[in-house]
Scaffold this motif. Structure first.
Motif, short mmCIF file in Angstrom:
data_model
loop_
_atom_site.label_atom_id
_atom_site.label_comp_id
_atom_site.label_asym_id
_atom_site.label_seq_id
_atom_site.Cartn_x
_atom_site.Cartn_y
_atom_site.Cartn_z
N PHE A 554 0.85 -1.18 0.00
CA PHE A 554 0.00 0.00 0.00
C PHE A 554 0.89 1.24 0.00
O PHE A 554 1.93 1.25 0.66
N ASP A 555 0.47 2.27 -0.72
CA ASP A 555 1.19 3.54 -0.59
C ASP A 555 0.70 4.26 0.67
O ASP A 555 -0.16 3.73 1.41
N LEU A 556 1.20 5.46 0.91
CA LEU A 556 0.92 6.15 2.17
C LEU A 556 -0.58 6.43 2.33
O LEU A 556 -1.15 6.21 3.41
N HIS A 557 -1.22 6.90 1.26
CA HIS A 557 -2.65 7.20 1.37
C HIS A 557 -3.49 5.93 1.49
O HIS A 557 -4.54 5.92 2.15
N ASP A 558 -3.02 4.83 0.87
CA ASP A 558 -3.74 3.56 1.02
C ASP A 558 -3.66 3.08 2.47
O ASP A 558 -4.62 2.49 2.99
N LYS A 559 -2.53 3.30 3.12
CA LYS A 559 -2.41 2.92 4.53
C LYS A 559 -3.41 3.71 5.39
O LYS A 559 -3.96 3.17 6.35
N ALA A 560 -3.63 4.98 5.02
CA ALA A 560 -4.63 5.77 5.74
C ALA A 560 -6.03 5.21 5.51
O ALA A 560 -6.85 5.16 6.44
N ARG A 561 -6.30 4.77 4.28
CA ARG A 561 -7.61 4.16 3.99
C ARG A 561 -7.77 2.86 4.78
O ARG A 561 -8.87 2.55 5.26
N PHE A 562 -6.69 2.10 4.90
CA PHE A 562 -6.72 0.88 5.69
C PHE A 562 -7.10 1.19 7.14
O PHE A 562 -7.94 0.50 7.74
N ALA A 563 -6.48 2.21 7.72
CA ALA A 563 -6.76 2.58 9.12
C ALA A 563 -8.21 2.99 9.30
O ALA A 563 -8.86 2.62 10.29
N LEU A 564 -8.76 3.74 8.33
CA LEU A 564 -10.16 4.16 8.43
C LEU A 564 -11.10 2.98 8.25
O LEU A 564 -12.12 2.86 8.95
N GLY A 565 -10.77 2.07 7.33
CA GLY A 565 -11.62 0.90 7.14
C GLY A 565 -11.65 0.04 8.39
O GLY A 565 -12.71 -0.47 8.78
N PHE A 566 -10.50 -0.13 9.04
CA PHE A 566 -10.43 -0.91 10.28
C PHE A 566 -11.32 -0.28 11.35
O PHE A 566 -12.10 -0.98 12.00
N TYR A 567 -11.21 1.05 11.51
CA TYR A 567 -12.00 1.71 12.56
C TYR A 567 -13.49 1.67 12.24
O TYR A 567 -14.33 1.41 13.12
N HIS A 568 -13.86 1.95 10.98
CA HIS A 568 -15.28 1.96 10.61
C HIS A 568 -15.94 0.61 10.87
O HIS A 568 -17.09 0.55 11.30
#
Length: 598
Positions: A554-568
């Protein structure tokens, strides 16, 4: 410009006959700012200190570090009373010379203006015994204290004749210092005398500046000069314009200023072209209250309502400054219509909103200080990050947040797993991703909470949800088996791996998930529940959204999307789990009470 506000600790009261009447202390009791409050001290009265009151006094037209440059009617005690208990043995001659210069100036101005108060002051200095009485009354003062002469119920510096004379003297002295240097002022465009140096800017000690003051424009070394020009001839500014910016900055930087907010060595200065009935300082620090929100929307409505001439528009200004030694550093500068700034601020807080873990709570944003803690453990991120956040708040998507903010937040999440469900950190990630989508079209908008009807389909977001779902599957399996929960959950073990190497992480999580599903299927058969079917269906749905094998990285922004998906995915299940746990404890307590009653 010939006057400035400075702390004056004492008034020296003089009678009509030139006699010494007494000393009037000028101090105000103010609370001492304490960064941490000790345990059990909440009921104790706050600590206070004495702060000298400010007074408008003459400003020196020259650098007072060398030569004799007394001020009229108010000055350092060594000027007003000469040698005394505050004088060291090595300073006797120095204090005597300055006192004589102070008295000589006062007598000259009294003779020229025929001002009655100044004549009385001159009469006071003609009586050595009265001056000695004054020295005795002020024997315990701190060296460097300022004293103002006080006659007829007011300091002489506030008399019209005194102020008029000093203003004329100041302008003449300033013009004389600029003699021989004539140029076009870069600010006003007027050709005239250019001072070689500008007055010092105060109030920057907490920012790394010298206590004596710093300079915004200074060319004191050859490396800063061009074409053989000396001092401020390299950037010519007329005396009146130079003093205008110095006075303005001194007012904004003075202690207790409502227009100043410091963050780790950077002072943010805010001001308006015209005052309005809205607390924009509060709007910069925390999400708006309902009342503040209504006021802001009313002002924004003027932008979309009747046509308004340019000169009628209000302006909001922001300057971020720090200091290094003797120089003031301007880190950022913004100027914009107040309506646009308020619109950007409301959008800033709206984009920071996240669904909290508490049940039945609407999405909310965290205050600014928590955003700083999302970037740095101590809440002291690099100055560039704080400036970037301020500019994003005021300028909107004209100043989008970049990779550094995302990188800092993700670093905190890897180091501290509690940050993985911290609303401030997640809100920053959401803001950065939505800025990226709005400015470049990449990705898709990130919601504040999980949208079951139209969830984001990005592989990184889906991977985050898959990890959270397998974490819930593990918890449910151990709970159904009535076994103690493991110390390290699926999320604890594979969060960082799945974020950095999703293909490897997904394979490991799926392998562990199959074991949990097998065990849960047997438990369901015994208890008659259908947890296994539920988790199997949910995992299959997310696999379909994933659409094949996950990417290798994952690139940097994809890692941020991963974190949001986990929390949601995690937030609603965490709330349900918490409610179930509370219900179980209440039932257990109820059964225990019934047994005791029997």
């Amino acid at each position: 410009m010939a006057f400035e506000e400075r702390p004056v600790q004492y008034f020296l009261q003089i009678g009509k006959d030139g006699s010494f009447l007494g000393v009037i202390p000028r101090f105000t009791e103010v609370p001492v700012a304490s960064p941490k409050q000790k345990k059990g001290s909440a009921d104790k009265p706050p600590k206070t200190r004495l702060q000298p009151e400010l007074l408008s006094v003459p400003r020196s037209p020259a650098n007072r570090n060398s030569g004799l440059h007394p001020l009229l009617g108010s000055d350092d005690i060594k000027y007003v009373l000469g040698p005394g208990p505050w004088t060291k043995a090595s300073e006797l001659e120095n204090h005597r010379d300055r006192h004589e210069a102070f008295v000589e100036l006062l007598r000259r101005v009294a003779k020229e203006t025929r001002d009655r108060a100044l004549e009385i002051c001159a009469q006071f200095y003609d009586q050595p015994e009265q001056v000695e009485r004054a020295r005795e009354a002020l024997a315990k003062v701190t060296p460097g204290s300022n004293v103002a002469l006080f006659v007829f119920g007011q300091p002489v510096t506030e008399r019209d004749e005194v102020r008029a004379w000093w203003r004329q003297h100041y302008e003449a002295s300033t013009a004389e210092r600029g003699a021989g240097q004539t140029a076009e002022c870069l600010i006003s465009g007027v050709v005239g005398p250019i001072p070689s140096t500008h007055a010092k800017i105060k109030g920057t000690s907490a920012l790394g500046g010298q206590p004596a003051g710093v300079s915004l424009m200074s060319f004191d070394k050859p490396a800063f000069r061009s074409y053989g020009w000396e001092q401020n001839a390299n950037s010519p500014v007329s005396s009146d314009r130079a003093m205008a910016y110095v006075l303005a900055l001194n007012d904004l930087l003075k202690p207790g200023s409502q227009n100043r907010k410091d963050f780790d060595g950077v002072a943010f200065l805010f001001w308006l072209k015209r005052d309005v009935d809205i607390d924009y300082n509060s709007l910069l620090e925390e999400p708006p209250s309902d009342v503040l929100l209504d006021k802001a929307r009313a002002i924004i409505g003027l932008k979309n309502g009747a046509w308004m001439r340019q000169e009628e528009r209000n302006e909001l200004y922001m300057a971020a400054v720090s200091a290094t030694g003797s120089r003031l550093v301007l880190r950022s500068w913004s100027s914009m219509p107040l309506e646009d700034a308020l619109e950007s601020l409301l959008g800033f807080w709206e984009q920071l909103k996240m669904q909290p873990l508490e049940k039945d709570k609407p999405p909310r944003a965290e205050p600014f200080w928590k955003l700083l803690h999302a970037l740095d453990r101590e809440g002291r991120p690099p100055a560039s990050r704080t400036v970037a956040l301020r500019r994003r708040a005021l300028e909107g998507r004209c100043s989008p947040l970049g990779y550094r903010i995302v990188s800092d937040v993700l670093a905190r999440m890897r180091a501290d797993k509690e940050k993985r469900r911290d609303i401030a950190a997640l809100g920053l990630l959401r803001l950065c991703l939505n800025d990226l989508h709005a400015t470049t079209g990449k990705g898709e908008p990130m919601p504040a909470a999980l949208d079951e009807t139209e969830p984001p389909q990005h592989p990184a977001y889906v991977c985050g949800r898959l990890l959270a779902l397998h974490d819930s599957l593990q918890w449910r399996t151990f709970d159904a088996a009535e076994e103690a929960q493991p110390n390290a959950t699926v999320a604890d073990r594979y969060y960082t791996l799945m974020m950095n190497s999703p293909a490897i992480g997904v394979a490991k999580v799926f392998d562990l998930g199959r074991k949990h599903l097998s065990k849960l299927r047997k438990l369901d058969a015994k208890s008659g529940t259908s947890y296994c079917d539920y988790f199997t269906r949910r995992i299959c749905e997310l696999e379909e959204h994933l659409g094949g094998e996950p990417p290798v990285q994952f690139d940097l922004h994809d890692k941020a999307r991963f974190a949001l998906g986990f929390y949601h995915e995690k937030a609603p299940r965490f709330r349900a789990r918490k409610a179930e746990s509370i219900s179980t404890k209440l039932q257990a307590n109820s059964n225990s009470t019934d047994e005791e009653n029997q």
